[in-house]
Design a protein around this motif. Sequence first.
Motif, PDB file in Angstrom:
ATOM      1  N   UNK A 165      -0.792   1.102 -12.334  1.00 53.98           N
ATOM      2  CA  UNK A 165      -0.074   0.043 -13.114  1.00 53.98           C
ATOM      3  C   UNK A 165       1.155  -0.219 -12.893  1.00 53.98           C
ATOM      4  N   UNK A 166       2.138   1.070 -12.916  1.00 56.16           N
ATOM      5  CA  UNK A 166       3.557   0.841 -12.731  1.00 56.16           C
ATOM      6  C   UNK A 166       3.883   0.346 -11.420  1.00 56.16           C
ATOM      7  N   UNK A 167       3.329   0.996 -10.391  1.00 59.60           N
ATOM      8  CA  UNK A 167       3.507   0.590  -9.012  1.00 59.60           C
ATOM      9  C   UNK A 167       3.128  -0.905  -8.852  1.00 59.60           C
ATOM     10  N   UNK A 186       0.885  -1.157   0.070  1.00 56.87           N
ATOM     11  CA  UNK A 186       0.046   0.113  -0.069  1.00 56.87           C
ATOM     12  C   UNK A 186       0.863   1.247   0.132  1.00 56.87           C
ATOM     13  N   UNK A 187       1.822   1.251   0.981  1.00 53.19           N
ATOM     14  CA  UNK A 187       2.734   2.563   1.002  1.00 53.19           C
ATOM     15  C   UNK A 187       3.212   2.709  -0.379  1.00 53.19           C
ATOM     16  N   UNK A 188       3.959   1.812  -1.014  1.00 49.25           N
ATOM     17  CA  UNK A 188       4.660   1.910  -2.265  1.00 49.25           C
ATOM     18  C   UNK A 188       3.826   2.462  -3.463  1.00 49.25           C
ATOM     19  N   UNK A 189       2.584   1.825  -3.447  1.00 44.53           N
ATOM     20  CA  UNK A 189       1.731   2.172  -4.451  1.00 44.53           C
ATOM     21  C   UNK A 189       1.142   3.668  -4.244  1.00 44.53           C
ATOM     22  N   UNK A 190       0.695   3.853  -3.116  1.00 44.57           N
ATOM     23  CA  UNK A 190       0.268   5.387  -2.624  1.00 44.57           C
ATOM     24  C   UNK A 190       1.447   6.424  -2.784  1.00 44.57           C
ATOM     25  N   UNK A 191       2.633   6.134  -2.455  1.00 44.45           N
ATOM     26  CA  UNK A 191       3.997   7.053  -2.790  1.00 44.45           C
ATOM     27  C   UNK A 191       4.076   7.141  -4.385  1.00 44.45           C
ATOM     28  N   UNK A 192       3.968   6.392  -5.110  1.00 42.41           N
ATOM     29  CA  UNK A 192       4.175   6.407  -6.353  1.00 42.41           C
ATOM     30  C   UNK A 192       3.095   7.078  -7.104  1.00 42.41           C
TER      31      UNK A 192
END
Length: 152
Positions: free
Chosen positions: A126-128, A22-28
């Motif tokens: 999609x990238x994340x 979640x953190x990685x996706x949200x940050x991206x």
Amino acid sequence: MTATDPALTALAQGWSALALLHGRIEAHIERALQAGHDLSVREYSLLDVLSRQHDGEGGHLQMKQVADAVVLSQSATTRLVTRLEDRGLLERYLCPTDRRGIYTNVTEAGLRLLEEARPTNDGALREALDGAARNPELAPLVRVVESLNVPA
């Protein structure tokens, strides 16, 4: 169960992996939306939730419902709505049948910005997910997310 119980350890590791994903996706997504549209993830989410309202019975969200939909406290939601209202992207109005109720609606400018930002949000998501899928710890979670068919 004790703190060293294997079931609890596995549960904690699963939760940790989910939080990491979640953190990685949200940050991206945050970086992409800020750079391309001067929007935060929360602002985008709020515009998106409110844009899905419709006229008619039960078609508008009160502030508490908005807070629940964007997973923020009512006070944080009020601040977020105020920021977007100041930018001309949202408007608030009193419920015609219950003067205590306050509704929030997306303006035409807000709808235009949302439509401009949607491809950025979707592309960054999609990238994340693609990046996370290359991580063996996160790949199973990515597959689950991709398999979900949840109505908007």
